[in-house]
Write a protein that holds these residues in place. Structure first.
Motif, PDB file in Angstrom:
ATOM      1  N   TYR A  34     -19.569  47.221  71.865  1.00  7.04           N
ATOM      2  CA  TYR A  34     -19.715  47.033  70.421  1.00  7.04           C
ATOM      3  C   TYR A  34     -19.228  48.283  69.712  1.00  7.04           C
ATOM      4  CZ  TYR A  34     -21.492  46.692  65.722  1.00  7.04           C
ATOM      5  OH  TYR A  34     -21.573  46.690  64.357  1.00  7.04           O
ATOM      6  N   ASP A  35     -18.443  48.071  68.666  1.00  5.68           N
ATOM      7  CA  ASP A  35     -17.920  49.184  67.880  1.00  5.68           C
ATOM      8  C   ASP A  35     -17.710  48.702  66.458  1.00  5.68           C
ATOM      9  OD1 ASP A  35     -16.454  52.038  68.811  1.00  5.68           O
ATOM     10  OD2 ASP A  35     -15.833  51.275  66.850  1.00  5.68           O
ATOM     11  N   THR A  36     -17.871  49.611  65.503  1.00  6.94           N
ATOM     12  CA  THR A  36     -17.655  49.255  64.105  1.00  6.94           C
ATOM     13  C   THR A  36     -16.172  49.195  63.752  1.00  6.94           C
ATOM     14  OG1 THR A  36     -17.887  51.588  63.482  1.00  6.94           O
ATOM     15  CG2 THR A  36     -19.863  50.213  63.363  1.00  6.94           C
ATOM     16  N   ASP A  37     -15.295  49.621  64.669  1.00  7.09           N
ATOM     17  CA  ASP A  37     -13.857  49.602  64.444  1.00  7.09           C
ATOM     18  C   ASP A  37     -13.219  48.589  65.402  1.00  7.09           C
ATOM     19  OD1 ASP A  37     -11.102  50.061  64.328  1.00  7.09           O
ATOM     20  OD2 ASP A  37     -11.346  52.198  63.931  1.00  7.09           O
ATOM     21  N   SER A  66     -21.495  42.008  66.557  1.00  3.16           N
ATOM     22  CA  SER A  66     -22.552  42.643  65.768  1.00  3.16           C
ATOM     23  C   SER A  66     -23.432  43.472  66.684  1.00  3.16           C
ATOM     24  CB  SER A  66     -23.404  41.597  65.043  1.00  3.16           C
ATOM     25  OG  SER A  66     -24.178  40.845  65.977  1.00  3.16           O
TER      26      SER A  66
END
Length: 446
Positions: A34-37, A66
């Protein structure tokens, strides 16, 4: 076991995956990223796919959309996030340097600024883990690792354990320089070591092989000290005076002026180097097309990153280059896998970890996070007793722990006074006026 990596688009994630592929126990059944980018995690997923080629039954990889989806069902959560990205790191370095004090990711004013930004996010992660995966173990590598682990422990208690590859790398390099039998080091009945401190602030104070402490002889052997990284970094004279081998990050404390001058005289901070290097990697990798080309690009970039690690400190002590044994280090991927195995297998293995102090250092609070030798079982990591700290070691630990705790309070309660206290009391800032200026610049986004 199901493993989730938060910061799944991180440059070093392939190291963890490679360790999983090489794991003879095949203990991890699924890896979730999981990564926000999304763009970065897509590139890293491609590198992992290339690593898996030709492997029998490779560990399947899933990308979660998410945080909650990534955490649900996880047995272990590996947190290696960078709040604010490399742009935030550059500000953490440049703001202190503009005030004439050290700018570094985890040490001094830069580490405090990074902690202020990171701790609220880490605490949110801890709360989601507690809600969605209460039986999971969190392995924290997010910097500044000591204070981030301490903040997360307010929610997760002993189920969050901080790791760092610096201490085990130091032990391995020291043992090799001392001529210790490699087989003895793998046998806890034949070897042991006394390491204690805080994250990026600790000392190797004994190294016992077959009943003999080999550290005194190593400290007396100038040639042997010159054969590995910490020996060259601190110098034989100072190491003999200390009577111990310090963690490499203590160079910022013991040689503050020299390192500061080295950083001030350079056109590029470490953060700026990594921003340019990794930004270029992800841009070129996205356009490369061929999995082989992406993988080769990642390997070249990784090697350059490791070769230039702590370059400013080496420049301050003669500008020597890291050799193959220095590059070997401790391998945070191997530390994480060893910790997971020890918990899942109830092995009683001894590892250097960041855990709650208990009574290990009586002068510190029981819930303060320390970095020391632990015995790991299915119940988690238990710090082992250590010999009493020398006054200079204890004094520095107490001062930096007070800084860490003030930083946590400042981050959690948006308390400017606590932030000012943390900065002003740090020995690498040593001025309340400068501390106030740093806070003002940070608030302005300077």
């Amino acid at each position: 076991m199901r493993l989730t990596i938060l910061g799944g688009g991180g440059f070093r994630v392939p190291l963890v995956y490679r360790a999983l592929l090489d794991d003879p126990a095949r203990s991890v059944s699924e890896l979730t990223l999981y990564d926000t980018d999304p763009a970065r995690v897509a590139v890293i997923s491609g590198v992992l796919a290339r690593l898996a080629q030709g492997r029998p039954s490779p560990v399947p990889v899933r990308v979660a959309e998410s945080l909650d989806a990534a955490l649900t069902g996880a047995d272990f959560v590996f947190s290696a996030i960078r709040v604010g990205g490399t742009e935030g790191r550059i500000r953490d370095e440049r703001i202190p340097l503009a005030e004439g004090v050290l700018g570094q990711e985890t040490v001094g004013a830069g580490g405090i600024l990074y902690g202020l930004r990171t701790i609220p996010v880490a605490l949110h992660i801890a709360e989601r883990v507690a809600a969605l995966a209460p039986g999971a173990w969190v392995i924290n590598f997010t910097n500044p690792a000591g204070m981030v682990t301490e903040a997360m422990a307010q929610v997760l208690g002993d189920r969050v354990i901080g790791i760092c590859d610096s201490p085990v790398g130091l032990v391995r390099r020291a043992a090799r320089a001392a001529g210790a039998d490699p087989a003895a080091l793998k046998d806890p009945a034949r070897s042991g070591y006394d390491y204690v401190g805080l994250n990026h602030l600790g000392w190797l104070r004994s190294l016992t092989v077959d009943g003999t402490d080999v550290l005194p002889a190593l400290l007396a052997d100038e040639s042997a000290l010159g054969s590995f990284e910490e020996g060259r970094l601190f110098g034989a004279e100072w190491l003999r005076v200390l009577g111990a081998l310090p963690n490499e990050y203590l160079h910022y404390y013991y040689f503050r002026r020299e390192t500061l001058h080295s950083i001030q005289d350079t056109a590029q901070t470490r953060g700026e180097f990594l921003d340019h290097q990794q930004g270029g990697f992800f841009e070129r990798a996205a356009a490369a097309g061929s999995p082989d080309a992406v993988y080769e690009l990642w390997e070249r970039t990784r090697l350059e990153r490791e070769e230039t690690y702590m370059a400013h400190s080496r420049e301050a002590t003669g500008g020597w280059q890291r050799d193959s044994h220095d590059l070997e280090g401790g391998g945070y991927d191997r530390v994480a896998l060893a910790l997971m195995h020890a918990i899942a297998g109830n092995s009683g293995r001894r590892l250097i970890l960041n855990v709650r102090n208990g009574t290990t250092v009586p002068q510190l609070a029981p819930d303060a996070i320390v970095e020391t030798v632990c015995e790991v079982t299915s119940q988690g990591a238990r710090p082992l007793p250590c010999t009493p700290l020398r006054e200079d070691q204890l004094g520095l630990m107490l001062q930096i722990k007070s800084v860490e705790r003030a930083t946590i309070d400042a981050a959690l309660y948006k308390d400017r006074d606590a932030a000012l206290r943390a900065l002003a009391l740090h020995p690498l800032v040593d001025s309340a006026t400068v501390a106030s200026h740093i806070l003002e610049r940070a608030a302005e986004g300077a």
